[in-house]
Each structure stands twice: as structure tokens, then as C-alpha cells.
Write a protein that holds these residues in place. Structure first.
Motif, PDB file in Angstrom:
ATOM      1  N   CYS A   1      -4.256   7.979   3.453  1.00  0.00           N
ATOM      2  CA  CYS A   1      -4.389   6.940   2.423  1.00  0.00           C
ATOM      3  C   CYS A   1      -4.002   5.567   2.971  1.00  0.00           C
ATOM      4  O   CYS A   1      -4.699   4.568   2.741  1.00  0.00           O
ATOM      5  N   ILE A   2      -2.892   5.535   3.688  1.00  0.00           N
ATOM      6  CA  ILE A   2      -2.422   4.261   4.253  1.00  0.00           C
ATOM      7  C   ILE A   2      -3.405   3.730   5.290  1.00  0.00           C
ATOM      8  O   ILE A   2      -3.703   2.532   5.336  1.00  0.00           O
ATOM      9  N   THR A   3      -3.951   4.625   6.114  1.00  0.00           N
ATOM     10  CA  THR A   3      -4.947   4.205   7.104  1.00  0.00           C
ATOM     11  C   THR A   3      -6.174   3.623   6.417  1.00  0.00           C
ATOM     12  O   THR A   3      -6.711   2.588   6.849  1.00  0.00           O
ATOM     13  N   ALA A   4      -6.621   4.263   5.351  1.00  0.00           N
ATOM     14  CA  ALA A   4      -7.776   3.762   4.604  1.00  0.00           C
ATOM     15  C   ALA A   4      -7.519   2.356   4.075  1.00  0.00           C
ATOM     16  O   ALA A   4      -8.382   1.473   4.166  1.00  0.00           O
ATOM     17  N   ILE A   5      -6.339   2.122   3.531  1.00  0.00           N
ATOM     18  CA  ILE A   5      -5.995   0.792   3.019  1.00  0.00           C
ATOM     19  C   ILE A   5      -6.013  -0.240   4.131  1.00  0.00           C
ATOM     20  O   ILE A   5      -6.613  -1.320   3.996  1.00  0.00           O
TER      21      ILE A   5
ATOM     22  N   GLY B   1       0.799  -1.217   0.000  1.00  0.00           N
ATOM     23  CA  GLY B   1       0.000   0.000   0.000  1.00  0.00           C
ATOM     24  C   GLY B   1       0.830   1.265   0.000  1.00  0.00           C
ATOM     25  O   GLY B   1       0.595   2.188  -0.795  1.00  0.00           O
ATOM     26  N   ARG B   2       1.821   1.344   0.870  1.00  0.00           N
ATOM     27  CA  ARG B   2       2.628   2.572   0.955  1.00  0.00           C
ATOM     28  C   ARG B   2       3.420   2.831  -0.322  1.00  0.00           C
ATOM     29  O   ARG B   2       3.419   3.966  -0.830  1.00  0.00           O
ATOM     30  N   PRO B   3       4.111   1.808  -0.892  1.00  0.00           N
ATOM     31  CA  PRO B   3       4.802   2.074  -2.160  1.00  0.00           C
ATOM     32  C   PRO B   3       3.859   2.519  -3.276  1.00  0.00           C
ATOM     33  O   PRO B   3       4.211   3.385  -4.092  1.00  0.00           O
ATOM     34  N   LEU B   4       2.662   1.943  -3.317  1.00  0.00           N
ATOM     35  CA  LEU B   4       1.701   2.330  -4.346  1.00  0.00           C
ATOM     36  C   LEU B   4       1.280   3.794  -4.187  1.00  0.00           C
ATOM     37  O   LEU B   4       1.205   4.549  -5.158  1.00  0.00           O
ATOM     38  N   MET B   5       0.998   4.184  -2.950  1.00  0.00           N
ATOM     39  CA  MET B   5       0.560   5.556  -2.700  1.00  0.00           C
ATOM     40  C   MET B   5       1.688   6.571  -2.918  1.00  0.00           C
ATOM     41  O   MET B   5       1.442   7.728  -3.250  1.00  0.00           O
TER      42      MET B   5
END
Length: 445
Positions: A348-352, A331-335
Motif C-alpha cells: 500500500c505504501i509503495t503504491a502511494i 500515507g502510512r498513518p492512513l493505511m
């Protein structure tokens, strides 16, 4: 049938994610700092309208898909030809409606979500182009369903791939003004999108006329037939409403998250476009479940109906589980590919981390919706969709905004809604199995 449809649906997700990526990279101006994040926010607010166009196109396509597959299974070529012709007529009517709505309503729609003049101006510029030139998007979805219903999934996927690649190539050229092209900014993203959609339309139309020999593609069948249109919308209208609920949910969630802050809105927009790769893969398999189950239901082959239900559900759950694991891990690399502020990135990371916990529930709900549509029970599919997208999400998310740590807990509204909808979907499946005299295996699976 499923794999090409999955690829096709994932390519549709690519349009919005590519736009967001390049828009986030736009350089600041002397008057505005953080242009990239403003642009992503504008795309997030415009997204529900694009989803509504997809909803009408895909929902109408569901009716076409189910009815056309059943007619072909019953060997009714003349009726299949009328269905195909009326499908094209409905696509033209849909475009006319969106064209008129765009001219009248776009600025007021954006102002209902934000008071920021920069976001409103960017969103209006992007959305007007995408809606005024939306004939490519709407008609390509109609032709795609005509190909899929007849089992021609490879040509449909080739058309989608060509359009997506066109969009990817043109986005940086038109946004940043490369190779002699004027620098168009966010308008360039819109033009790249609609040009890609027109490419898909042209190829889909060509493939329909050269590959769909199971039906007559003569222009005389485009003449509207009230009975055929009624049959299409008997199945398709609940599907349109079901798909439109996704648009309405995004619009409503944007407003609710706006109570927390603009960073939460932007974070949700970026997350939502990333999650589309997973959900659209499940919807692609859903599009395979519908014609397979409907075709064999028309032939009264209960064993193959049961197999379609069993394996359709199994493969959908596998897709959603794989998507959840990949997003949790990467998730973090994608965001990080987007140019976002630290606060927006953390949201964003929290949402994932939270929303992916409900992916298995969501996968089961998506599969059940396809099964109900294949049986012609669009109302049950609609009710499941309403519960998972509106009835639970809105009040729970709004309630969470009152919490002190609202930006972290609001995301739990989504897995809670999926779990509630699954309980109802299982009950509906048991009822359908009894009504249609299927085996107990269908009800259990």
C-alpha cells in the motif's frame, strides 16, 4: 458552486472507505483466520460493479447537467422540465437493468477474479445486497445532478452528508451486532450502505420538489421523450463510457495484480479507496466546471467561458497537488487504520509513493474532460479517459508483472498513463479552441 460539489463527491468516497475500515476489523472465526483481510479483498473485487453503477448514474447526470444548464441559460423552462422528467425515467430504467444483471451474473463475475471460496462467498453476499437495493444509489445521483444543474449545490450536499453519516453510524452497529442488532458481518456493511443511499435519495427528492423552481417537477414530464433522451445521451453516453472505464480498469487491474498475489490486489483496493478522497474532490470541481462553462457557452459569453476554463484548471491542479503532498506525508498513518498484514501494508505504501507522482497529470486530464463535456464534445473526453485508464495502463502493468520485483514496479503504470493522456488532451484543447472560436488563452490554459 464547486465547494459543495467537492464535499458531495468526497462523501461518496466515504461510503467505501468506511465499509473497508470496519470490515477489516472483523474478528477471526474458528474456521477462518484473517477474516478482516479476506473481507477487504472481497470488497475490492466487488468494487468495480459499484463503480459501474456510479458510472451510469454520473455519466447520465453529466448529460443532464450540461443540457439542463444550457437550457436554463437560454431561458427554456419547458425544455428544462422535460429534461428533468426524462432524467428520472432514465434512473428507473438503470435500476431495472442492474437488478436483472445482479440476479444472473454476480457469482460468475466474482469467480472470474478469484478462486478462493471464502472471498467469493463474502463478495457475493455483499454485492447482491448492494445491487438488488441499488435504487437509492442510482436515483439519488440523478436528483443530485438536477439540483446541481440549477445551482442548488447546498441542498445536494446536505442530502449526501445525511446519507454518509447514516452509513457511518450503522456500519459498526450492523457489522458487529451492537445495541441489540444481529451481527451481520459483511452483509451488515452492505445494508448500512444501501440505507445511507436511500436517506440521500429521500432528501434529494424532497429538495428537488421544494427548491428547483426553475423547472416544473410535475409527474407528466416523466413520460419518456425520444428527442430529449437522445440529447441527454449524446453528451451523457460518452461520459458513461468514460466513467465505466474506471470500473473496467479496476476489474482489469485486479486480474493483472492477481498474477503477482492476493496481497497486491488487497493493497490496490485499500489504496484506491484512500485516493478517492483526492480524485473525487477533483471530480467535484469538474462537476462545477461543466455547468459554468456550458451555461456561459450557451449565452455566448466568451470571456466567462475562458475564465471557467482557466480557473477550473488552476483549482483542480491545486487540489491534486495538495492531495499528493498529504498522501506522501501521511500515507502510512492512513493505511495503518486498516487491519492488514505487513506485506499488504508495505505494498500500500509503495503504491502511494509511486502513483501520487502522477497526480498533477491526472488533475489536468480530469479538468480537460470536464471542459470537453461542457462543449458537448463527449467523444474527446472519452478518448482522453480511455488513454489514461485502459490503453496505456493495461499493457504497461501486465509487462511489469514479468519483472522480478513486479510488486514494486507495477504501480508506475499509472503515472505513465496519465502523462500520455495529458499530451493528447492538450492537443484536443487546441483543436477545440479553434473550432469554437475561443481565444488563444483558452488553448494555452
Amino acid at each position: 458552486m464547486g465547494l459543495p460539489m467537492i464535499v458531495s463527491m468526497m462523501l461518496q468516497a466515504f461510503y467505501n472507505i468506511v465499509d473497508s475500515y470496519f470490515v477489516s476489523k472483523m474478528a477471526d472465526t474458528a474456521a477462518v483466520s484473517g477474516v478482516g483481510e479476506y473481507g477487504v479483498n472481497a470488497l475490492t473485487l466487488a468494487f468495480p460493479v459499484q463503480m459501474l453503477m456510479i458510472a451510469v448514474g454520473v455519466g447520465t447526470g453529466v448529460g443532464i447537467n450540461s443540457l439542463l444548464s444550457r437550457s436554463l441559460g437560454e431561458g427554456k423552462r419547458e425544455k428544462a422540465s422535460k429534461i428533468a422528467g426524462n432524467a428520472i425515467f432514465l434512473g428507473l430504467c438503470t435500476y431495472a437493468v442492474f437488478l436483472l444483471a445482479c440476479i444472473c451474473l454476480v457469482p460468475a463475475y466474482l469467480r472470474s477474479q478469484t478462486a478462493d471460496p471464502v472471498i467469493t462467498q463474502m463478495g457475493t453476499e455483499y454485492l447482491k445486497i448492494c445491487t438488488i437495493l441499488s435504487f437509492g444509489a442510482i436515483l439519488s445521483m440523478i436528483y443530485e445532478k438536477l439540483l446541481q444543474a440549477a445551482g442548488r449545490t447546498i441542498p445536494a450536499t446536505i442530502a449526501q452528508l445525511a446519507g454518509a453519516l447514516t452509513n457511518i453510524i450503522l456500519d459498526p452497529i450492523m457489522i458487529f451486532g451492537l445495541w441489540g442488532c444481529p451481527q451481520l458481518g459483511i452483509a451488515g456493511a452492505a445494508y448500512a450502505t444501501v440505507i445511507g443511499q436511500v436517506v440521500t435519495l429521500v432528501l434529494s427528492l424532497l429538495f428537488h420538489h421544494t427548491h428547483n423552481k426553475d423547472m416544473d417537477a410535475s409527474l407528466r414530464y416523466i413520460k419518456p421523450d425520444r428527442a430529449v433522451i437522445g440529447e441527454i445521451y449524446k453528451i451523457g453516453f460518452p461520459a458513461i463510457l468514460m466513467q465505466a472505464l474506471m470500473s473496467f480498469m479496476t476489474y482489469g487491474v485486479n486480474i493483472i495484480l492477481g498474477l503477482i498475489g492476493s496481497s497486491a490486489v488487497t493493497a490496490y483496493g485499500v489504496y484506491y479507496k484512500i485516493q478517492q478522497f483526492v480524485f473525487f474532490a477533483a471530480f467535484g470541481l469538474n462537476n462545477a466546471i461543466i455547468p459554468i462553462v456550458a451555461f456561459n457557452f450557451g449565452m455566448k459569453d466568451k470571456r466567462r467561458v475562458n475564465d471557467g476554463i482557466k480557473y477550473g484548471m488552476l483549482y483542480t491542479l491545486i487540489i491534486m497537488l495538495a492531495g499528493a503532498v498529504l498522501l506522501q506525508v501521511f500515507g502510512r498513518p492512513l493505511m495503518s487504520v486498516f487491519t492488514l498484514s505487513d506485506n499488504t501494508m508495505n505494498l500500500c505504501i509503495t503504491a502511494i509513493r509511486v502513483i501520487t507522482l502522477g497526480y498533477l497529470f491526472a488533475g489536468a486530464n480530469i479538468a480537460f474532460q470536464g471542459i470537453f463535456q461542457a462543449f458537448g464534445s463527449g467523444v474527446r473526453s472519452l478518448l482522453v479517459s480511455m488513454i489514461r485508464l485502459i490503453v496505456v495502463v493495461f499493457p504497461v502493468a501486465f509487462w511489469f508483472t514479468a519483472f522480478q520485483n513486479a510488486e514494486h514496479v507495477v504501480w508506475w503504470a499509472f503515472p505513465i498513463a496519465e502523462a500520455c493522456a495529458l499530451v493528447v488532451a492538450v492537443l484536443f484543447m487546441r483543436m477545440a479552441a479553434k473550432e469554437l472560436h475561443l481565444t488563444e488563452e483558452s488553448a494555452m490554459h
